[in-house]
Design a protein around this motif. Sequence first.
Motif, PDB file in Angstrom:
ATOM      1  N   CYS A  37      48.245  63.955  38.868  1.00 26.39           N
ATOM      2  CA  CYS A  37      47.825  62.910  37.928  1.00 26.39           C
ATOM      3  C   CYS A  37      46.313  62.724  38.022  1.00 26.39           C
ATOM      4  CB  CYS A  37      48.570  61.604  38.169  1.00 26.39           C
ATOM      5  SG  CYS A  37      47.938  60.583  39.497  1.00 26.39           S
TER       6      CYS A  37
ATOM      7  N   HIS B  23      44.685  60.096  37.471  1.00 25.82           N
ATOM      8  CA  HIS B  23      44.288  58.775  37.969  1.00 25.82           C
ATOM      9  C   HIS B  23      44.096  58.760  39.480  1.00 25.82           C
ATOM     10  CE1 HIS B  23      46.431  56.998  34.252  1.00 25.82           C
ATOM     11  NE2 HIS B  23      45.147  57.139  34.021  1.00 25.82           N
ATOM     12  N   HIS B  24      45.065  59.378  40.210  1.00 28.97           N
ATOM     13  CA  HIS B  24      45.045  59.265  41.672  1.00 28.97           C
ATOM     14  C   HIS B  24      44.946  60.608  42.388  1.00 28.97           C
ATOM     15  CE1 HIS B  24      47.310  55.728  40.134  1.00 28.97           C
ATOM     16  NE2 HIS B  24      46.586  55.079  41.035  1.00 28.97           N
TER      17      HIS B  24
ATOM     18  N   CYS C  68      51.921  59.285  42.798  1.00 29.86           N
ATOM     19  CA  CYS C  68      51.193  58.007  42.790  1.00 29.86           C
ATOM     20  C   CYS C  68      52.143  56.823  42.725  1.00 29.86           C
ATOM     21  CB  CYS C  68      50.164  57.965  41.665  1.00 29.86           C
ATOM     22  SG  CYS C  68      50.853  58.108  40.028  1.00 29.86           S
TER      23      CYS C  68
HETATM   24 ZN   LIG Z   1      48.627  58.442  39.211  1.00 30.26          ZN
END
Ligand SMILES: [Zn+2]
Length: 276
Positions: free
Chosen positions: A160, A162-163, A231
């Motif tokens: 991902c 995002h993380h 995540c």
């Molecule tokens: Zn994530």
Amino acid sequence: MKSEFTPDPTISSDRPFVEEKYEPLGKEVYVKKETGLDAMAGDGGYREGYLGDAIRFKMKREGKRFWAGDNISEYVSDADKEQLINDAAEAFETVLDRLLIDRENDPNSKGTARRLAKMYFNEIMAGRYESAPDATAFPNDSTDRYEGMLVVRSELRSMCSHHHQPVSGVAYIGIIAANKLIGLSKYTRIAQWCARRGTLQEELCNDIAREIMKSTGSENIGVYIQATHGCCENRGIMAHSSLTQTTVLKGAFKDDQGTKKEFFDNIKMQQEFSPR
Ligand SMILES: [Zn+2]
């Protein structure tokens, strides 16, 4: 209008400067905006910028998007990759230092910065830097052409954006072939090429559908992904049995209820045959 030209004495005496004989290098030189001139004037140290900066500026100038899920292979050569890995390794060393990890004495952390840099470029984000897998297409236009639905299940490993946590799951790719067919393994190669980037599952689903349409010429495509997200499992809500499902339907898969049902029935049969 002819302008005054004073030849450089180092080349003027026995080797006069003839403009036609010289070609511009065609290379561009980048100096970091806020430090460039100062660095040159101040400590006398003109520092050549990072290759990654030059590539980023080039993409910006040309309006090329370079989000974590975008393929930028036309801007990164194999030779560049080596330099980019070296620079990223140096940057990861700084990250480890900031995390107060003793990378000089801890034997397990000694080569970690370099391992991380290589892993990002060659494995978990390889799909950003590599060009599309070539999918040789075979004709499917004879009288006894295959007209049924084809559903391929592809194992996916992604991350991902995002993380930078792992995303792991399967994609079911459904297609009604147009006038050409690609080898079965190519569906998975294309799906994995799209997945090995920093992605969002929704975006990944779209990317796979678009790339399969591109290489098969078919407008009737369905992509269904189910995946678990590191995540959500390893941090945050720590949900160990969370499963995310996304679907992208194109053409008959979207407009024709029968085709749509057949696609999801096929997925069910695949899951009964071999549950993941
Ligand atoms: Zn994530």
